[in-house]
Write a protein that holds these residues in place. Sequence first.
Motif, PDB file in Angstrom:
ATOM      1  N   TYR A 250       0.844  -1.366   0.100  1.00 24.62           N
ATOM      2  CA  TYR A 250       0.210   0.455   0.051  1.00 24.62           C
ATOM      3  C   TYR A 250       0.562   0.879   0.348  1.00 24.62           C
ATOM      4  CZ  TYR A 250      -3.502  -3.265   1.653  1.00 24.62           C
ATOM      5  OH  TYR A 250      -4.700  -4.525   1.818  1.00 24.62           O
ATOM      6  N   THR A 251       0.106   2.332  -0.625  1.00 22.52           N
ATOM      7  CA  THR A 251       1.234   3.600  -0.807  1.00 22.52           C
ATOM      8  C   THR A 251      -0.708   4.178  -0.147  1.00 22.52           C
ATOM      9  OG1 THR A 251       0.373   3.738  -2.686  1.00 22.52           O
ATOM     10  CG2 THR A 251       2.986   3.245  -1.694  1.00 22.52           C
ATOM     11  N   GLY A 264      -4.290   7.243  -2.182  1.00 20.78           N
ATOM     12  CA  GLY A 264      -3.532   5.723  -2.155  1.00 20.78           C
ATOM     13  C   GLY A 264      -3.677   4.838  -3.255  1.00 20.78           C
ATOM     14  N   HIS A 265      -2.907   4.363  -3.139  1.00 23.59           N
ATOM     15  CA  HIS A 265      -2.557   3.059  -4.133  1.00 23.59           C
ATOM     16  C   HIS A 265      -2.801   1.483  -3.505  1.00 23.59           C
ATOM     17  CE1 HIS A 265      -2.376   5.552  -7.409  1.00 23.59           C
ATOM     18  NE2 HIS A 265      -1.607   5.998  -7.482  1.00 23.59           N
ATOM     19  N   ALA A 266      -2.643   0.351  -3.505  1.00 25.99           N
ATOM     20  CA  ALA A 266      -2.633  -0.826  -3.550  1.00 25.99           C
ATOM     21  C   ALA A 266      -2.468  -1.430  -5.023  1.00 25.99           C
ATOM     22  CB  ALA A 266      -4.070  -1.309  -2.830  1.00 25.99           C
ATOM     23  N   VAL A 277      -4.273  -2.888  -9.908  1.00 27.12           N
ATOM     24  CA  VAL A 277      -3.725  -1.342  -9.131  1.00 27.12           C
ATOM     25  C   VAL A 277      -5.340  -0.898  -8.759  1.00 27.12           C
ATOM     26  CG1 VAL A 277      -2.657   1.045  -9.351  1.00 27.12           C
ATOM     27  CG2 VAL A 277      -1.613  -0.836 -11.074  1.00 27.12           C
ATOM     28  N   TRP A 278      -5.668  -1.065  -7.259  1.00 25.50           N
ATOM     29  CA  TRP A 278      -5.846  -0.126  -6.522  1.00 25.50           C
ATOM     30  C   TRP A 278      -5.895   1.319  -6.216  1.00 25.50           C
ATOM     31  CZ3 TRP A 278     -10.258  -2.860  -3.759  1.00 25.50           C
ATOM     32  CH2 TRP A 278     -10.206  -4.013  -4.291  1.00 25.50           C
ATOM     33  N   THR A 279      -6.846   2.096  -7.023  1.00 24.33           N
ATOM     34  CA  THR A 279      -6.395   4.295  -6.720  1.00 24.33           C
ATOM     35  C   THR A 279      -7.516   4.143  -5.669  1.00 24.33           C
ATOM     36  OG1 THR A 279      -5.397   4.097  -8.791  1.00 24.33           O
ATOM     37  CG2 THR A 279      -6.295   6.557  -7.791  1.00 24.33           C
TER      38      THR A 279
END
Length: 450
Positions: A250-251, A264-266, A277-279
């Motif tokens: 995660y970010t 953020g992202h996963a 890529v999850w946004t």
Amino acid sequence: MLSKEDNALITQVGPGTAMGAVMREYWLPILLSCELQEKDGRPLRVRVLGEDLVAFRDSNGTIGLLEEHCPHRGASLYFGRNEECGLRCVYHGWKYDVNGNITDMPNEPPQSTFKDRLKAIAYPCVERNGTVWAYLGSKCAEQRPSLPDLEWNLVPQSRCYISKRYQECNWVQAYEGGIDSSHVSFLHSRLNSTDFTGSPREQGMKYMAGDKFPHYETLETPYGMMVGARRSAEPGFHYWRITQCLMPFYTILPSYGADSPVSGHAWVPIDDHTTMVWTITWHPTRDLTEEELDDMRYWSPDRVGTSEGNGRHLPLDMYIQETSNPGSRWKPKLNKGNDYLIDWEAQATKAFSGIPTISMQDQAVQESMGPIYDRRKEHLGTADMAIIRMRQLWLKAAKGLRDRQVVPVGLYAPQSYHIRSASIRLPDGIDWASEATQVTSANQDEVHFI
């Protein structure tokens, strides 16, 4: 650079691999709840960490996640009948509940106990705030960790917007792009760096355009790592972009304005060569406005840089037509087959890259490195400090679990994930790390900004 062995160690995630074992210790986001809306509806093919699976919502609304191939003769359960609290294989009628138990074996004699001695591979799933989480590890229910307290999965759904995109490269090079603050000054920049408004977001972009070689510092945390990227601001001040890097993938990106949403992202590995890529964009204290949602759903070059979501999410009209293949719903129309529809005129006159949307600019350069880049060929500099440190964390986790059964970072500290990132302007000489611990807490009713 990394050795061939260490590169393989962090990039390979399939069954039996060291990094795959680390990721299977955590609960993983695998679907949006809306992808399985109907009870007893059609199943959905899912591929995650190199495993081919089938997800379904049973008659009670419970999510099941089974190995795709029926234990009987290997037929795909994707074609199964979802009925009466189970998924029935259409080949011979064997039926499985969400736990993998065989509840019916109609081609065996009534007195047979065969079905009681077999199970399908099944992974437990839970839903929270519109996200389906799965646990692919081997721990029993009493020993499993809790879901991470990521703020975006705790706020009401009206405060959160999630998009996904299928990316054709290894998860590591995709993730590393997400924590590389220096590329923002180039890949996502405009040619006229003086064309900025006075909004907090635009002010941050101005700092990044004006100082293209940030100074990096990192700090290990209970959940992974915090990265500070320092740029020059007005005389006597520095501009700090503080990014959160949370294990395993995660970010959280720095927000800009006092009332700005957070993003953020996963970076969820589908397998060694592809990533989902999850946004995620959310606001901690209020519903997202229709204007903010429109900025995320629809692309407009005129709005680039003026909002948190524009270009970061893949717009709704930039996906290909869905098929039954895993993740096909989230494949972009812009891809390496059409050179991401790069506009060479725009590159010459307006934008540094000429590729539409922030998300596709990232995807284009990350996919251009190949499915898995050979990191023995790299030449890393001071701007790559965050990437170097994150690789060290991944290697430590993979080798620690493999060789000594060391519990991965953050696994049993779900509350530590309840944080944010920040962009702040600090006087020279101020300890950014001390200041960051005050402005990145999610346990307060405000978003921190420049």
